[in-house]
Motif scaffolding. Structure first.
Motif, PDB file in Angstrom:
ATOM      1  N   PHE A  78       0.837  -1.192   0.000  1.00  0.00           N
ATOM      2  CA  PHE A  78       0.000   0.000   0.000  1.00  0.00           C
ATOM      3  C   PHE A  78       0.880   1.253   0.000  1.00  0.00           C
ATOM      4  N   PRO A  79       0.458   2.322  -0.655  1.00  0.00           N
ATOM      5  CA  PRO A  79       1.248   3.558  -0.678  1.00  0.00           C
ATOM      6  C   PRO A  79       1.265   4.241   0.685  1.00  0.00           C
ATOM      7  N   GLY A  80       2.195   5.179   0.832  1.00  0.00           N
ATOM      8  CA  GLY A  80       2.309   5.922   2.074  1.00  0.00           C
ATOM      9  C   GLY A  80       3.500   5.466   2.899  1.00  0.00           C
ATOM     10  N   ASP A  81       3.717   6.153   3.986  1.00  0.00           N
ATOM     11  CA  ASP A  81       4.847   5.872   4.874  1.00  0.00           C
ATOM     12  C   ASP A  81       4.527   4.662   5.743  1.00  0.00           C
ATOM     13  N   GLN A  82       5.311   3.593   5.590  1.00  0.00           N
ATOM     14  CA  GLN A  82       5.080   2.370   6.359  1.00  0.00           C
ATOM     15  C   GLN A  82       5.279   2.592   7.858  1.00  0.00           C
ATOM     16  N   LYS A  83       5.984   3.674   8.237  1.00  0.00           N
ATOM     17  CA  LYS A  83       6.229   3.933   9.655  1.00  0.00           C
ATOM     18  C   LYS A  83       4.993   4.493  10.343  1.00  0.00           C
ATOM     19  N   GLU A  84       4.058   5.033   9.566  1.00  0.00           N
ATOM     20  CA  GLU A  84       2.839   5.560  10.161  1.00  0.00           C
ATOM     21  C   GLU A  84       1.989   4.412  10.707  1.00  0.00           C
ATOM     22  N   LYS A  85       1.479   4.563  11.915  1.00  0.00           N
ATOM     23  CA  LYS A  85       0.696   3.504  12.533  1.00  0.00           C
ATOM     24  C   LYS A  85      -0.653   3.325  11.846  1.00  0.00           C
ATOM     25  N   GLN A  86      -1.212   4.413  11.323  1.00  0.00           N
ATOM     26  CA  GLN A  86      -2.509   4.346  10.657  1.00  0.00           C
ATOM     27  C   GLN A  86      -2.445   5.145   9.366  1.00  0.00           C
ATOM     28  N   ARG A  87      -3.011   4.555   8.298  1.00  0.00           N
ATOM     29  CA  ARG A  87      -3.079   5.235   7.010  1.00  0.00           C
ATOM     30  C   ARG A  87      -4.515   5.194   6.513  1.00  0.00           C
ATOM     31  N   TYR A  88      -4.915   6.245   5.824  1.00  0.00           N
ATOM     32  CA  TYR A  88      -6.295   6.383   5.369  1.00  0.00           C
ATOM     33  C   TYR A  88      -6.341   6.416   3.844  1.00  0.00           C
ATOM     34  N   PHE A  89      -7.380   5.757   3.279  1.00  0.00           N
ATOM     35  CA  PHE A  89      -7.548   5.696   1.831  1.00  0.00           C
ATOM     36  C   PHE A  89      -9.027   5.795   1.481  1.00  0.00           C
ATOM     37  N   PHE A  90      -9.312   6.459   0.350  1.00  0.00           N
ATOM     38  CA  PHE A  90     -10.636   6.396  -0.262  1.00  0.00           C
ATOM     39  C   PHE A  90     -10.649   5.223  -1.231  1.00  0.00           C
ATOM     40  N   CYS A  91     -11.738   4.458  -1.224  1.00  0.00           N
ATOM     41  CA  CYS A  91     -11.860   3.320  -2.133  1.00  0.00           C
ATOM     42  C   CYS A  91     -13.340   2.997  -2.301  1.00  0.00           C
ATOM     43  N   LYS A  92     -13.710   2.510  -3.477  1.00  0.00           N
ATOM     44  CA  LYS A  92     -15.092   2.066  -3.681  1.00  0.00           C
ATOM     45  C   LYS A  92     -15.351   0.820  -2.830  1.00  0.00           C
ATOM     46  N   LYS A  93     -16.477   0.828  -2.184  1.00  0.00           N
ATOM     47  CA  LYS A  93     -16.819  -0.264  -1.283  1.00  0.00           C
ATOM     48  C   LYS A  93     -17.000  -1.565  -2.053  1.00  0.00           C
ATOM     49  N   LYS A  94     -16.486  -2.652  -1.481  1.00  0.00           N
ATOM     50  CA  LYS A  94     -16.638  -3.987  -2.059  1.00  0.00           C
ATOM     51  C   LYS A  94     -17.576  -4.811  -1.180  1.00  0.00           C
ATOM     52  N   GLU A  95     -18.481  -5.510  -1.827  1.00  0.00           N
ATOM     53  CA  GLU A  95     -19.424  -6.351  -1.093  1.00  0.00           C
ATOM     54  C   GLU A  95     -18.799  -7.706  -0.779  1.00  0.00           C
TER      55      GLU A  95
END
Length: 233
Positions: free
Chosen positions: A87-104
């Protein structure tokens, strides 16, 4: 005179070219400082740590209605395409946020397979409402990642988890697709989760200034204040 003018022109072009190259290098250095692995890096000492109500009302709601966001801190990324380690972003961050279309979730397997074939996400626990101003504005559910075992047909539960936040009570949100926002993290223990839950409960009424009639013909906002009585005067 003509030769002198040509030499001056060449010198000017070379100077401008050097400035342009220097400017590009500076822009690249700035980009390296603010972008890490495709995600935005905040300045030292800053953390993106919204409450659940803020995440729903100030980020997911504008995203669903194609309205301006407070900032571009949350990238759009298909979480159901690859392993969480990529996943993109800094791996050192404890929490990362992403927008994504919901999957059923598949009704037969109760899981969401990722396209890379490295594993699947499985919902755990119950869905819970997100309350703001005395009403449900979102729904939260937790998913755990199970990794495919290369040597057998079994899958191992990993420490990767993510919390999915969806809108609730906004009838027109489907016009722009079923957007959700995901908080991805590695589980470390129960203490951090208890602290997070306690903070969200305490802050659930901090975002009540949002007008709930945005884009919906069926939703109404909070009731108007009652007129003053003689006792109040």
């Amino acid at each position: 005179m003509l030769i002198i003018k040509v030499l001056i022109l060449i010198h000017s072009l070379r100077t401008n070219l050097k400035k342009e190259r220097k400017g590009r290098r500076e822009d690249m250095e700035v980009e390296k400082r603010i972008v890490v692995n495709g995600g935005m890096r905040l300045p030292i000492g800053y953390r993106f740590h919204p409450t659940e109500q803020e995440l729903i009302l100030h980020y997911l709601l504008p995203k669903a209605f194609a309205s301006p966001l407070p900032s571009s801190i949350i990238p759009v990324f298909d979480l159901f395409y690859s392993h969480p380690l990529t996943f993109p972003g800094d791996q050192k961050e404890k929490q990362r946020y992403f927008f994504c279309k919901k999957k059923e979730v598949s009704s037969n397997e109760h899981r969401i397979k990722i396209l890379s074939g490295d594993g699947y996400w499985k919902p755990i626990g119950k869905e819970r409402p997100i309350i703001a101003c005395g009403r449900a504005v979102g729904i939260r559910r937790t998913l755990a990642f199970y990794e495919t075992n290369k040597s057998s047909s079994d899958c191992n539960k990993t420490r990767w988890s993510m919390t999915e936040y969806c809108l609730a009570g906004f009838a027109s949100a489907k016009v722009f697709g079923e957007w959700a926002v995901y908080n991805v993290y590695e589980r470390k223990g129960t203490k951090a989760r208890k602290q997070r839950k306690s903070r969200d409960i305490g802050d659930e009424d901090l975002s009540c200034s949002i007008h709930f009639t945005v884009g919906s013909d069926h939703e109404t906002g909070p009731p108007p204040p009652s007129p003053p009585t003689s006792a109040d005067e």
